[in-house]
Design a protein around this motif. Structure first.
Motif, PDB file in Angstrom:
ATOM      1  N   ASP A 135      27.989 -23.914  29.914  1.00  0.00           N
ATOM      2  CA  ASP A 135      26.821 -24.536  30.522  1.00  0.00           C
ATOM      3  C   ASP A 135      27.318 -25.313  31.730  1.00  0.00           C
ATOM      4  O   ASP A 135      28.508 -25.280  32.051  1.00  0.00           O
ATOM      5  CB  ASP A 135      26.074 -25.443  29.534  1.00  0.00           C
ATOM      6  CG  ASP A 135      24.563 -25.419  29.767  1.00  0.00           C
ATOM      7  OD1 ASP A 135      24.149 -25.609  30.934  1.00  0.00           O
ATOM      8  OD2 ASP A 135      23.808 -25.214  28.809  1.00  0.00           O
ATOM      9  N   ASP A 136      26.407 -25.990  32.401  1.00  0.00           N
ATOM     10  CA  ASP A 136      26.773 -26.726  33.596  1.00  0.00           C
ATOM     11  C   ASP A 136      26.671 -28.221  33.330  1.00  0.00           C
ATOM     12  O   ASP A 136      26.169 -28.649  32.281  1.00  0.00           O
ATOM     13  CB  ASP A 136      25.840 -26.329  34.734  1.00  0.00           C
ATOM     14  CG  ASP A 136      26.442 -26.582  36.109  1.00  0.00           C
ATOM     15  OD1 ASP A 136      27.552 -27.143  36.181  1.00  0.00           O
ATOM     16  OD2 ASP A 136      25.796 -26.228  37.097  1.00  0.00           O
ATOM     17  N   ALA A 137      27.107 -29.005  34.294  1.00  0.00           N
ATOM     18  CA  ALA A 137      26.833 -30.439  34.261  1.00  0.00           C
ATOM     19  C   ALA A 137      25.323 -30.646  34.405  1.00  0.00           C
ATOM     20  O   ALA A 137      24.573 -29.707  34.696  1.00  0.00           O
ATOM     21  CB  ALA A 137      27.583 -31.144  35.380  1.00  0.00           C
ATOM     22  N   CYS A 138      24.865 -31.855  34.192  1.00  0.00           N
ATOM     23  CA  CYS A 138      23.436 -32.159  34.308  1.00  0.00           C
ATOM     24  C   CYS A 138      23.245 -33.308  35.293  1.00  0.00           C
ATOM     25  O   CYS A 138      24.209 -33.895  35.787  1.00  0.00           O
ATOM     26  CB  CYS A 138      22.843 -32.495  32.947  1.00  0.00           C
ATOM     27  SG  CYS A 138      23.726 -33.786  32.044  1.00  0.00           S
ATOM     28  N   GLY A 139      21.986 -33.629  35.573  1.00  0.00           N
ATOM     29  CA  GLY A 139      21.672 -34.569  36.626  1.00  0.00           C
ATOM     30  C   GLY A 139      22.284 -35.941  36.477  1.00  0.00           C
ATOM     31  O   GLY A 139      22.593 -36.602  37.479  1.00  0.00           O
ATOM     32  N   SER A 140      22.475 -36.405  35.255  1.00  0.00           N
ATOM     33  CA  SER A 140      23.066 -37.731  35.054  1.00  0.00           C
ATOM     34  C   SER A 140      24.568 -37.736  35.296  1.00  0.00           C
ATOM     35  O   SER A 140      25.182 -38.797  35.397  1.00  0.00           O
ATOM     36  CB  SER A 140      22.779 -38.229  33.631  1.00  0.00           C
ATOM     37  OG  SER A 140      21.393 -38.406  33.435  1.00  0.00           O
ATOM     38  N   GLN A 141      25.164 -36.524  35.409  1.00  0.00           N
ATOM     39  CA  GLN A 141      26.587 -36.416  35.710  1.00  0.00           C
ATOM     40  C   GLN A 141      26.825 -36.150  37.186  1.00  0.00           C
ATOM     41  O   GLN A 141      27.747 -36.714  37.781  1.00  0.00           O
ATOM     42  CB  GLN A 141      27.215 -35.284  34.879  1.00  0.00           C
ATOM     43  CG  GLN A 141      27.291 -35.580  33.388  1.00  0.00           C
ATOM     44  CD  GLN A 141      27.882 -34.410  32.613  1.00  0.00           C
ATOM     45  OE1 GLN A 141      27.247 -33.374  32.497  1.00  0.00           O
ATOM     46  NE2 GLN A 141      29.079 -34.592  32.102  1.00  0.00           N
TER      47      GLN A 141
END
Length: 232
Positions: A135-141
């Motif tokens: 998966d990918d990183a998310c907005g908080s990262q």
């Protein structure tokens, strides 16, 4: 952003059909020996006879320099190398899929309602899948990523199961470069790990690769979504 978080965990007391569970890394990697019987592994391979197609690949931000136009050179503008063939199983027409998912439920404690379709992949000699995240990183990262960390479809658990042995020549190992961990394919053995933490953040330690196969290799992949932990 923080690089550590809580992973979901699995049933370490799981013993169905003589299975044994051991932790390979406290970062969230487990090996389950004898997870599938030899017959179950053979049935999954047989179910895919004649139905394999080129494996799909994605291009999330952290998998490689995906937004560098000069890097997008491998077919279709993709930034990963995945040279295998795969198929998506249908549990409504393949009884073996329901049986395997029952084992996944007992191992992970997550209902199959939160599973993606089961996938089987075939690697011919010389084929591989370059290092990637599930998966990918998310907005908080990473602020430039619009995806919410609480999106239910984020992949919380991956269960890889080897459907045949590596053979005398070896090859086809699953390698986690950040952990210095390499798992050799053995028929019926599974590797469970946690691409994202329970808070939805990417687990940065679990980048992994399928190293070059030296003999034909079959592996199944079951991805389980974060919504299983969220109860929705």
């Amino acid at each position: 952003a923080a690089t550590d978080g809580a992973v979901w965990g699995i049933n370490e007391a799981y013993r169905r059909d003589g299975a044994t569970v051991r932790m390979l890394s406290p970062r969230g990697v487990y090996q389950i020996d004898n997870f599938l019987t030899s017959e179950e592994a053979d049935r999954l391979i047989a179910a895919g006879a004649g139905a394999f197609a080129p494996s799909g690949i994605g291009c999330p931000v952290l998998r490689h320099a995906c937004y560098d136009g000069g890097f997008l050179t491998y077919p279709g503008g993709h930034c990963e190398l995945r040279t295998s063939m795969s198929l998506w199983h249908r549990d409504d027409v393949e009884p073996i899929v329901a049986a395997v998912r029952g084992k996944h439920e007992a191992l992970t404690g997550v209902s199959r309602a939160f599973y993606e379709p089961l996938q089987t992949t075939r690697y011919l000699p010389g084929q591989f899948f370059s290092a990637h995240y599930d998966d990918d990183a998310c907005g908080s990262q990473l602020a430039e990523i619009p995806e919410s960390c609480t999106l239910g479809q984020r992949r919380m658990i991956t269960v890889l199961t080897y459907l045949n042995d590596a053979g005398e020549q070896g090859g086809g190992e699953t390698f986690f470069p950040e952990l210095g961990l390499r798992v050799r394919p053995k028929k019926g053995t599974a590797v469970a790990f946690f691409p994202v933490y329970k808070n939805g953040f990417l687990n940065p330690y679990l980048r992994h690769a399928a190293e070059d196969a030296r003999e034909t290799k079959y592996v199944s992949q079951q991805w389980i979504s974060l919504s299983g932990a969220q109860g929705r």
